[in-house]
Design a protein around this motif. Structure first.
Motif, PDB file in Angstrom:
ATOM      1  N   ILE A 129      -7.186  -7.428   6.236  1.00 60.19           N
ATOM      2  CA  ILE A 129      -5.918  -7.893   5.682  1.00 60.19           C
ATOM      3  C   ILE A 129      -5.549  -9.252   6.273  1.00 60.19           C
ATOM      4  O   ILE A 129      -5.138 -10.176   5.565  1.00 60.19           O
ATOM      5  CB  ILE A 129      -4.806  -6.866   5.964  1.00 60.19           C
ATOM      6  CG1 ILE A 129      -5.052  -5.607   5.151  1.00 60.19           C
ATOM      7  CG2 ILE A 129      -3.439  -7.454   5.657  1.00 60.19           C
ATOM      8  CD1 ILE A 129      -4.120  -4.471   5.472  1.00 60.19           C
ATOM      9  N   VAL A 176      -5.814   0.142  -2.081  1.00 57.69           N
ATOM     10  CA  VAL A 176      -7.007  -0.583  -1.650  1.00 57.69           C
ATOM     11  C   VAL A 176      -7.442  -0.110  -0.269  1.00 57.69           C
ATOM     12  O   VAL A 176      -8.635   0.137  -0.018  1.00 57.69           O
ATOM     13  CB  VAL A 176      -6.734  -2.098  -1.636  1.00 57.69           C
ATOM     14  CG1 VAL A 176      -7.900  -2.834  -1.007  1.00 57.69           C
ATOM     15  CG2 VAL A 176      -6.487  -2.613  -3.045  1.00 57.69           C
ATOM     16  N   ALA A 213      -0.078  -0.602   4.751  1.00 60.05           N
ATOM     17  CA  ALA A 213       0.481  -1.510   3.752  1.00 60.05           C
ATOM     18  C   ALA A 213       1.907  -1.902   4.122  1.00 60.05           C
ATOM     19  O   ALA A 213       2.272  -3.086   4.105  1.00 60.05           O
ATOM     20  CB  ALA A 213       0.450  -0.858   2.373  1.00 60.05           C
ATOM     21  N   ALA A 271      -0.001  -1.193  -4.293  1.00 58.63           N
ATOM     22  CA  ALA A 271      -1.390  -1.477  -4.679  1.00 58.63           C
ATOM     23  C   ALA A 271      -2.259  -1.643  -3.439  1.00 58.63           C
ATOM     24  O   ALA A 271      -3.393  -1.151  -3.385  1.00 58.63           O
ATOM     25  CB  ALA A 271      -1.440  -2.731  -5.539  1.00 58.63           C
ATOM     26  N   LEU A 272      -1.706  -2.330  -2.454  1.00 58.08           N
ATOM     27  CA  LEU A 272      -2.458  -2.529  -1.216  1.00 58.08           C
ATOM     28  C   LEU A 272      -2.793  -1.199  -0.558  1.00 58.08           C
ATOM     29  O   LEU A 272      -3.904  -0.999  -0.054  1.00 58.08           O
ATOM     30  CB  LEU A 272      -1.651  -3.403  -0.249  1.00 58.08           C
ATOM     31  CG  LEU A 272      -2.298  -3.631   1.113  1.00 58.08           C
ATOM     32  CD1 LEU A 272      -3.662  -4.276   0.970  1.00 58.08           C
ATOM     33  CD2 LEU A 272      -1.394  -4.481   2.005  1.00 58.08           C
ATOM     34  N   ASP A 320       3.199  -4.758  -4.966  1.00 62.25           N
ATOM     35  CA  ASP A 320       2.022  -5.229  -4.253  1.00 62.25           C
ATOM     36  C   ASP A 320       1.677  -4.291  -3.110  1.00 62.25           C
ATOM     37  O   ASP A 320       0.509  -3.984  -2.867  1.00 62.25           O
ATOM     38  CB  ASP A 320       2.281  -6.633  -3.689  1.00 62.25           C
ATOM     39  CG  ASP A 320       2.298  -7.679  -4.784  1.00 62.25           C
ATOM     40  OD1 ASP A 320       1.804  -7.372  -5.885  1.00 62.25           O
ATOM     41  OD2 ASP A 320       2.798  -8.778  -4.554  1.00 62.25           O
ATOM     42  N   GLU A 321       2.711  -3.849  -2.424  1.00 62.33           N
ATOM     43  CA  GLU A 321       2.481  -3.009  -1.261  1.00 62.33           C
ATOM     44  C   GLU A 321       1.827  -1.702  -1.659  1.00 62.33           C
ATOM     45  O   GLU A 321       0.911  -1.221  -1.001  1.00 62.33           O
ATOM     46  CB  GLU A 321       3.829  -2.734  -0.582  1.00 62.33           C
ATOM     47  CG  GLU A 321       3.692  -2.211   0.816  1.00 62.33           C
ATOM     48  CD  GLU A 321       5.055  -2.106   1.469  1.00 62.33           C
ATOM     49  OE1 GLU A 321       5.722  -3.143   1.626  1.00 62.33           O
ATOM     50  OE2 GLU A 321       5.451  -0.976   1.804  1.00 62.33           O
ATOM     51  N   ARG A 324      -5.030  -9.171  -2.901  1.00 60.15           N
ATOM     52  CA  ARG A 324      -5.672  -7.856  -2.972  1.00 60.15           C
ATOM     53  C   ARG A 324      -7.165  -7.986  -3.250  1.00 60.15           C
ATOM     54  O   ARG A 324      -7.985  -7.287  -2.677  1.00 60.15           O
ATOM     55  CB  ARG A 324      -5.004  -7.006  -4.047  1.00 60.15           C
ATOM     56  CG  ARG A 324      -4.316  -5.794  -3.479  1.00 60.15           C
ATOM     57  CD  ARG A 324      -3.478  -5.127  -4.531  1.00 60.15           C
ATOM     58  NE  ARG A 324      -2.359  -5.972  -4.932  1.00 60.15           N
ATOM     59  CZ  ARG A 324      -2.092  -6.323  -6.174  1.00 60.15           C
ATOM     60  NH1 ARG A 324      -2.855  -5.916  -7.149  1.00 60.15           N
ATOM     61  NH2 ARG A 324      -1.047  -7.084  -6.430  1.00 60.15           N
ATOM     62  N   GLU A 325      -7.468  -8.926  -4.132  1.00 60.69           N
ATOM     63  CA  GLU A 325      -8.873  -9.170  -4.447  1.00 60.69           C
ATOM     64  C   GLU A 325      -9.657  -9.500  -3.176  1.00 60.69           C
ATOM     65  O   GLU A 325     -10.760  -9.011  -2.945  1.00 60.69           O
ATOM     66  CB  GLU A 325      -8.974 -10.333  -5.453  1.00 60.69           C
ATOM     67  CG  GLU A 325     -10.366 -10.643  -5.917  1.00 60.69           C
ATOM     68  CD  GLU A 325     -11.023  -9.447  -6.590  1.00 60.69           C
ATOM     69  OE1 GLU A 325     -10.284  -8.595  -7.130  1.00 60.69           O
ATOM     70  OE2 GLU A 325     -12.259  -9.352  -6.547  1.00 60.69           O
TER      71      GLU A 325
END
Lengths: 211, 211
Positions: free
Chosen positions: A95, A144, A163, A140-141, A137-138, A79-80
Motif C-alpha cells: 500500500i 484487494v 484499509a 474496494a481496498l 475506495d476504502e 488500487r490497480e
DNA sequence: CGCAAGGTTGCAGGGTCTGCAACATTGCAG
DNA sequence: CTGCAATGTTGCAGACCCTGCAACCTTGCG
C-alpha cells in the motif's frame, strides 16, 4: 467501452469536460477559502466558472464534493497498483508503495491541496465529506487486501482494518503536510506515519538525549 | 455509570425532553431501516414522534444526526478515562482500556446500534456523518495523547496518527460486530483489532497455523 | 392566581439537489 | 456540405433541508 478513459487520448469534448470540471472545482475551493465554505452558494461557484447552476450538478453531486474535489481516477489507479504489487510484499508495504502514485498527483497540485486543507480545517463539516469520497475506495481496498492475504472481508476483520487504518494515516499525512509551515515532501511524511504503523504505534522514543 | 444526569436533577421538563429526543432518534432509525435513509423525510420522522417538523430541528441539527444519534457524553467520558489511565501504559493500551466504557454503552443499546449500522451500510453517505460526530472527539483525543507522550500535535504527527487510527479501528470493530450473523462480544472484536495494530498490521499467517 | 422561563409550533424564506424537456454543440458519416 | 445521432448545457418546476422569527402554550414557583 466507449471512451478510452485514460488521460491524453481525448476528443475536444472530453477536454472541454475536464476543463469545466477543473474550473468548477477551482472556483469552489477559491471561493470557499475566501468567504468560508458555508457562505459559498452553488450559484456563486457556477457563476465564477461561467456555467449554469444546473450544469454544476452534472459534474458534482454536491457542493461539498466540488470543494473536496474527489477524483475517482486516482482511487482506481491506486488500487490497480496494489493489485499488481509483488505478491510477497507485506500488505502495508504494498500500500505504501502504491501511494507513491497518489502522492505524485497531490504534489502536482500542491497549491490547490493546501487551499483545500485550510478550507476543511475551518469547516470541519467538510472533513466527513472528504472521507465519504474515499469510503467506497476504502471498501474496494479491503477486498484487494483480502485477495492478497487469502482472507475474507466478511469473516475476517483484518482487510477492513488495514484499509481503514491506511486511509486514516494517509489523511493525517496530507493534513500535516498541507498545514505545516515548513513542509517536508509529502512522501517523507507518508513514510513516517507508515513507519509508526509498522512498529505497532509505540510512543516515539524520546530518551534522555533531546528536549 | 449509566446516564448520570438522568434520574437525579430532572424535572418533568427534562424528562420530557429526553423522552422526545429518544422518540425522534428511534423513529429516525426505525424509518430509515424500513425505507432506506434517503427516502425518509424529516416530516415523516417528526410525524412518527408526534411533534412538529420545526421541533425536530430543536433537537437535531440535521436528519443524519438523528439517525446516527451521536451522544457527546460518551466521547467526553472516554477521554476522561484516557487521561486518568496509569501514566506508564502505552497509549494504545490506555485507549483500549478506556474503550471499555464506550463498549458498555454500545452493548447496552445493542438492538439500536445494529439497526443503525445496517442503515449506514445501506446508505454510505451516512458514514461520514457518523465520523463527523467523532471528528471533534478525535481531535481532542490527539491532544490527550500528545500530553501523555510529551509530544505536540502541531509538530509531531504521532498523536494525530494514534487518534485517527484508533478511531478507524473502533469503527471497523463496531461494524463487524453489528453486521456479523454470529457475533462475538464487542469487547472481543475490539481486542482483536487492537492486537492487529500492536503487531504492526502484519498479514494473518495463512499457510501454517499460529495464534 | 400571576409571572417568568422555556418548550413548541407555524410561517417565511434561502439553499440544495433532481427529473424533465428543450436547445446547442460536436463527431461522424454519406 | 449536410443531415443525423450522441452528448453537453440550460431553464424550470418542485421536493426537501434547515434557519430566524414571532406567537403560543406549558411548567415551575412564589
Amino acid at each position: 467501452m466507449v471512451t478510452p478513459a485514460d488521460g491524453a487520448a481525448s476528443s475536444r469534448r472530453d477536454r472541454k469536460k475536464r476543463q469545466t470540471r477543473d474550473a468548477l472545482s477551482r472556483a469552489a475551493v477559491r471561493l470557499a477559502a475566501e468567504h468560508g465554505a458555508e457562505h459559498v452558494t452553488v450559484d456563486a461557484i457556477s457563476e465564477a466558472a461561467d456555467v449554469s447552476t444546473r450544469t454544476f450538478f452534472n459534474y458534482f453531486a454536491s457542493k461539498d464534493e466540488a470543494i473536496t474535489g474527489h477524483d475517482p481516477t486516482i482511487g482506481a489507479e491506486f488500487r490497480e497498483r496494489v493489485v499488481t504489487a509483488p505478491a510477497d510484499l507485506p500488505p502495508l508495504e504494498a500500500i505504501r508503495r502504491a501511494l507513491d502514485g497518489v502522492i505524485a498527483h497531490v504534489e502536482d497540485d500542491r497549491e490547490q491541496w493546501i487551499l483545500r486543507m485550510t478550507v476543511i480545517e475551518r469547516s470541519p463539516s467538510l472533513l466527513p465529506r472528504l472521507l465519504s469520497a474515499s469510503a467506497a475506495d476504502e471498501c474496494a481496498l479491503a477486498h484487494v487486501i483480502a485477495d492478497r492475504t487469502g482472507t475474507s472481508v466478511e469473516t475476517d476483520s483484518y482487510p477492513s482494518v488495514v484499509a481503514a487504518v491506511t486511509g486514516a494515516v494517509a489523511r493525517v499525512a496530507v493534513t500535516h503536510w498541507a498545514t505545516s509551515d515548513r513542509p517536508k515532501p509529502l512522501h517523507t511524511t507518508v513514510d513516517e506515519v507508515f513507519d509508526m504503523l509498522s512498529v505497532g504505534l509505540v510512543a516515539p522514543t524520546r530518551p534522555r538525549r533531546r528536549r
